[in-house]
Design an enzyme around this catalytic site. Sequence first.
Site, PDB file in Angstrom:
ATOM      1  CG  ASN A   9      -1.480 -74.376  -9.802  1.00  0.00           C
ATOM      2  OD1 ASN A   9      -2.559 -74.188 -10.222  1.00  0.00           O
ATOM      3  ND2 ASN A   9      -1.227 -75.008  -8.679  1.00  0.00           N
ATOM      4  CD1 TRP A  10      -1.807 -68.220 -13.348  1.00  0.00           C
ATOM      5  CD2 TRP A  10      -3.792 -68.004 -14.233  1.00  0.00           C
ATOM      6  NE1 TRP A  10      -1.525 -67.706 -14.378  1.00  0.00           N
ATOM      7  CE2 TRP A  10      -2.752 -67.493 -15.207  1.00  0.00           C
ATOM      8  CE3 TRP A  10      -5.171 -67.817 -14.889  1.00  0.00           C
ATOM      9  CZ2 TRP A  10      -2.874 -66.838 -16.363  1.00  0.00           C
ATOM     10  CZ3 TRP A  10      -5.034 -67.249 -16.196  1.00  0.00           C
ATOM     11  CH2 TRP A  10      -4.134 -66.603 -16.935  1.00  0.00           C
ATOM     12  CE  LYS A  11      -1.775 -73.217  -5.584  1.00  0.00           C
ATOM     13  NZ  LYS A  11      -0.957 -73.235  -4.437  1.00  0.00           N
ATOM     14  CG  HIS A  97      -1.400 -78.938  -6.250  1.00  0.00           C
ATOM     15  ND1 HIS A  97      -1.759 -78.492  -4.961  1.00  0.00           N
ATOM     16  CD2 HIS A  97      -0.608 -77.935  -6.531  1.00  0.00           C
ATOM     17  CE1 HIS A  97      -0.960 -77.358  -4.745  1.00  0.00           C
ATOM     18  NE2 HIS A  97      -0.496 -77.203  -6.013  1.00  0.00           N
ATOM     19  CD  GLU A  99      -3.330 -75.692  -3.480  1.00  0.00           C
ATOM     20  OE1 GLU A  99      -3.894 -75.510  -4.580  1.00  0.00           O
ATOM     21  OE2 GLU A  99      -2.250 -75.235  -2.948  1.00  0.00           O
ATOM     22  CD  GLU A 169       3.806 -77.669  -6.103  1.00  0.00           C
ATOM     23  OE1 GLU A 169       3.815 -76.486  -6.137  1.00  0.00           O
ATOM     24  OE2 GLU A 169       2.619 -78.023  -5.675  1.00  0.00           O
ATOM     25  N   GLY A 175       2.221 -71.675  -0.317  1.00  0.00           N
ATOM     26  CA  GLY A 175       1.362 -70.495   0.259  1.00  0.00           C
ATOM     27  C   GLY A 175       1.663 -69.882   1.568  1.00  0.00           C
ATOM     28  CB  SER A 215       6.949 -69.709  -0.704  1.00  0.00           C
ATOM     29  OG  SER A 215       5.887 -69.970   0.030  1.00  0.00           O
ATOM     30  N   GLY A 236       2.679 -70.782  -7.442  1.00  0.00           N
ATOM     31  CA  GLY A 236       1.183 -70.463  -7.118  1.00  0.00           C
ATOM     32  C   GLY A 236       1.141 -68.834  -7.095  1.00  0.00           C
ATOM     33  N   GLY A 237       1.215 -68.267  -5.988  1.00  0.00           N
ATOM     34  CA  GLY A 237       0.829 -66.781  -5.854  1.00  0.00           C
ATOM     35  C   GLY A 237       1.417 -66.047  -6.658  1.00  0.00           C
TER      36      GLY A 237
HETATM   37  P1  13P Z   1       2.925 -70.911  -3.780  1.00  0.00           P
HETATM   38  O1  13P Z   1       3.696 -70.657  -4.735  1.00  0.00           O
HETATM   39  O2  13P Z   1       1.881 -69.862  -3.697  1.00  0.00           O
HETATM   40  O3  13P Z   1       3.427 -71.426  -2.569  1.00  0.00           O
HETATM   41  O4  13P Z   1       2.134 -72.240  -4.473  1.00  0.00           O
HETATM   42  C1  13P Z   1       2.885 -73.239  -4.721  1.00  0.00           C
HETATM   43  C2  13P Z   1       2.024 -74.198  -5.402  1.00  0.00           C
HETATM   44  O5  13P Z   1       1.065 -75.087  -4.813  1.00  0.00           O
HETATM   45  C3  13P Z   1       1.943 -74.458  -6.964  1.00  0.00           C
HETATM   46  O6  13P Z   1       1.400 -75.712  -7.272  1.00  0.00           O
END
Ligand code: 13P
Length: 253
Positions: A9-11, A97, A99, A169, A175, A215, A236-237
């Site tokens: 997930n590049w966001k 998600h 967010e 999640e 994050g 994470s 994500g990251g």
């Molecule tokens: P991180 O891997 O950056 O913690 O993000 C997780 C996430 O929200 C994937 O959708």
Amino acid sequence: MRTQIAAANWKMNLSFKEGKQLIDEILMQEPEPAPGKKVVFAVPSLYLRTARKKIKDKPQYDVSAQNIYHKKSGAFTGEISAMMVASLGVGYVVIGHSERREYFNETNSILAEKINLALENNLTPIFCCGEALQTREAGTQNEFVASQLSESLFHLTTEQLLKVVIAYEPIWAIGTGKTATSQQAQEMHKWLRDVLAKKYGQSVADQISILYGGSVKGSNAQEIFSQPDVDGGLVGGASLIADEFLKIIRALK
Ligand code: 13P
């Protein structure tokens, strides 16, 4: 065995050029993950068409939108529909998600509409659920995620539910560098499968891929993915760094 999925997930990150380079690097290093595994890039909508072209002849790869609007079509300036995403040949869409729930006020009932539109358009929803730290500290995380599932998914027929991927999640692990322990992940994934089994039967629940997100990195992916009810990750990251995401792909069961 359930499909094991590494979803990036590049966001809202990476330029178009950086995104293309990242996909190229991953495809070069890992051109053919084993059957039964799936690698999905959830890229910004603007990049979907190019990303889709890059993975076109690679059955173990797919691309995903990060969101769709909850209406079919019409005067919703700036929004993107399930039909539009599907018309590019995209296979997946991330729905719910945390967010989006938090910053865009997406409720369980709006998410149910998105799930319906995704399925009507043959997109596989990656449905996200997960509790905030407060909820975990109060010890009510199980009831909380169960209601996220029941309010957004339990109107589906068995046939429809079988097309859904779930991502657990925990918000406190997104994050933050603070991963759930593999035991915490397994406990919650088992609980989610039990909740699904109660409604749809064990054999249906046993076919649903449940991903862990929060994470995940190259160094912890194997430990987390080795848990019996964890079927990969939504990342994500660490998905923005080729070497890290390659380790995560290689950690799939
Ligand atoms: P991180 O891997 O950056 O913690 O993000 C997780 C996430 O929200 C994937 O959708």
